[in-house]
Design a protein around this motif. Structure first.
Motif, mmCIF file in Angstrom:
data_model
loop_
_atom_site.group_PDB
_atom_site.id
_atom_site.type_symbol
_atom_site.label_atom_id
_atom_site.label_comp_id
_atom_site.label_asym_id
_atom_site.label_seq_id
_atom_site.Cartn_x
_atom_site.Cartn_y
_atom_site.Cartn_z
ATOM 1 N N ARG A 123 -11.579 5.183 3.258
ATOM 2 C CA ARG A 123 -10.650 4.989 4.367
ATOM 3 C C ARG A 123 -9.268 5.491 3.950
ATOM 4 O O ARG A 123 -8.742 5.069 2.926
ATOM 5 C CB ARG A 123 -10.589 3.486 4.701
ATOM 6 N N TYR A 142 -1.077 2.953 11.515
ATOM 7 C CA TYR A 142 -0.454 1.857 10.762
ATOM 8 C C TYR A 142 0.989 2.175 10.378
ATOM 9 O O TYR A 142 1.771 1.264 10.124
ATOM 10 C CB TYR A 142 -1.252 1.554 9.486
ATOM 11 N N ARG A 181 0.842 -1.209 0.000
ATOM 12 C CA ARG A 181 0.000 0.000 0.000
ATOM 13 C C ARG A 181 0.868 1.246 0.000
ATOM 14 O O ARG A 181 0.614 2.206 -0.737
ATOM 15 C CB ARG A 181 -0.916 -0.004 1.228
HETATM 16 C C1 IPM Z 1 -8.050 -4.821 5.876
HETATM 17 C C2 IPM Z 1 -7.272 -5.741 6.784
HETATM 18 C C3 IPM Z 1 -5.847 -5.209 6.907
HETATM 19 C C4 IPM Z 1 -5.902 -3.826 7.514
HETATM 20 C C5 IPM Z 1 -4.890 -6.133 7.701
HETATM 21 C C6 IPM Z 1 -4.838 -7.529 7.134
HETATM 22 C C7 IPM Z 1 -3.507 -5.536 7.777
HETATM 23 O O1 IPM Z 1 -7.896 -5.850 8.019
HETATM 24 O O2 IPM Z 1 -7.649 -4.644 4.712
HETATM 25 O O3 IPM Z 1 -9.084 -4.289 6.297
HETATM 26 O O4 IPM Z 1 -5.996 -3.683 8.746
HETATM 27 O O5 IPM Z 1 -5.838 -2.863 6.755
#
Ligand code: IPM
Ligand code: MN
Length: 366
Positions: free
Chosen positions: A134, A141, A96
């Motif tokens: 989102r 993160y 990402r």
């Molecule tokens: C999502 C998933 C991911 C996130 C995980 C797998 C890292 O839950 O794509 O919603 O938290 O973004």
């Protein structure tokens, strides 16, 4: 036309559902005269097992040079040791960030055919058609510092929520533009009564709102939003929010659609503009579902609808995208159901059969 698609199935049910997405793309190619070159790569736990890292430079390169990426899911109990140095999820987060796909579109639709499959009351679900936008490459993160350290009082762990004005502004702009192309309603979700990041977020949203007088904006605290999503979901059009809030709210919103297995997502590095394809990253919002992996019963519709978004945003193939979405709606109207959405009187199908039925519907119409 010819296109290169990076196909990264990942772990658990990821490869199974992604195979159905690929099947549907190939059918679109046959029906409309395009060639899709699928280039496969490992990511997540399978990559850790084979290469010791969740994402190799080769796969990163593959994703970065393809016209679009179709992704499955990563993770599983095998790699869940909390002290592990590498985690499957790292592969996804690195991708990402590498692709710069900060805008994650998660549309939530309620198919009238599936209203009875939901645990919620039909009157609550009436008229639900919302999009959660989102923020995907910032916040908790990615914020630094993070990690653990030992102190005389025991271990301490730190995660950092951090947002710059620029990061907030660019995702809000995508939200305003998307709202314009829909019902012109934007709900900006934050926790401005507690978090500084959220106060900055609200300030930027308020400033931008003046540039979009045609869009009705409201600000909502994330806890209120969580409640409203199941109490009166039809009030929402576009919801825009930061990374962690968006992660949590979209699992909740999936309940509106009857199953997590149905929901697609598109992650984009810019505002989508009709007729101007941009490289994007496409994945169902569900996870690896280790309990049903390999059983051939996972719902592939999240992946299949993700290919529709891929066709629309990254390849500029609007008609093709709509044909996939129509085929899915038609198959559901025929009573075809994977176990997660099965109700009495409907036909129970496995993962592959569901993919086959969507392909059949697509080819019949095209
Ligand atoms: C999502 C998933 C991911 C996130 C995980 C797998 C890292 O839950 O794509 O919603 O938290 O973004
Ligand atoms: Mn999630």
């Amino acid at each position: 036309m010819e296109f290169r698609i990076a196909v990264l199935g990942g772990d658990g049910i990821g490869p199974e559902v992604t195979a159905e997405g690929v099947k549907v793309l190939q059918a679109v190619g046959r029906a409309f005269g395009h060639r899709f070159h699928m280039e496969y790569g490992d990511v997540g736990g399978i990559s850790i097992d084979k290469h010791g890292v969740a994402l190799t430079p080769q796969v990163r390169g593959l994703a970065g040079s393809a016209d679009a990426v179709l992704f499955g899911a990563v993770g599983g109990p095998k790699w869940d040791d909390p002290t592990a140095k590498v985690r499957p999820e790292d592969g996804l987060l690195q991708l990402r960030a590498h692709l710069g796909v900060f805008a994650n579109l998660r549309p939530v639709k309620v198919y009238p055919q599936l209203i009875d499959s939901s645990v919620l009351k039909p009157n609550v679900l009436e008229g639900v058609d919302l999009l959660v936008l989102r923020e995907l490459t910032g916040g908790l993160y990615y914020g630094q510092p993070r990690g653990r350290h030992e102190t005389p009082q025991g271990w301490v762990a730190v995660d950092t929520m951090q947002y710059s004005e620029g990061e907030i502004e660019r995702v809000l702009r995508v939200g305003f533009e998307l709202a314009r192309s829909r019902r012109s309603k934007l709900t900006s979700v934050d926790k401005a009564n507690v978090l500084d990041c959220s106060r900055l977020w609200r300030q930027v949203a308020t400033r931008l709102a003046k540039e979009y007088p045609d869009v009705t904006v409201d600000h909502m605290l994330v806890d209120t939003c969580a409640m409203q999503l199941v109490q009166r979901p039809s009030r929402f059009d576009v919801i825009v929010t930061e990374n962690t809030f968006g992660d949590i709210l979209t699992d909740e919103a999936a309940v509106l659609s009857a199953s997590m297995g149905l929901l697609p997502s598109a992650s984009l590095p810019d505002v989508p503009v009709a007729g101007q394809p941009i490289r994007g990253f496409y994945e169902p919002i569900h996870g690896t579902a280790p309990d049903i992996a390999g059983k051939g019963i996972a719902n592939p519709i999240g992946s299949i609808l993700s290919t529709a978004l891929l066709l629309r945003y990254s390849l500029g193939l609007t008609e093709e995208a709509a044909s996939v979405e129509r085929a899915v709606a038609q198959v559901l109207a025929q009573g075809c159901r994977t176990p997660d959405i099965l109700t009495p009187g409907c036909t129970r199908l496995g993962t592959r059969e569901m993919g086959d039925r969507v392909v059949a519907g697509l080819l019949a119409k095209a």
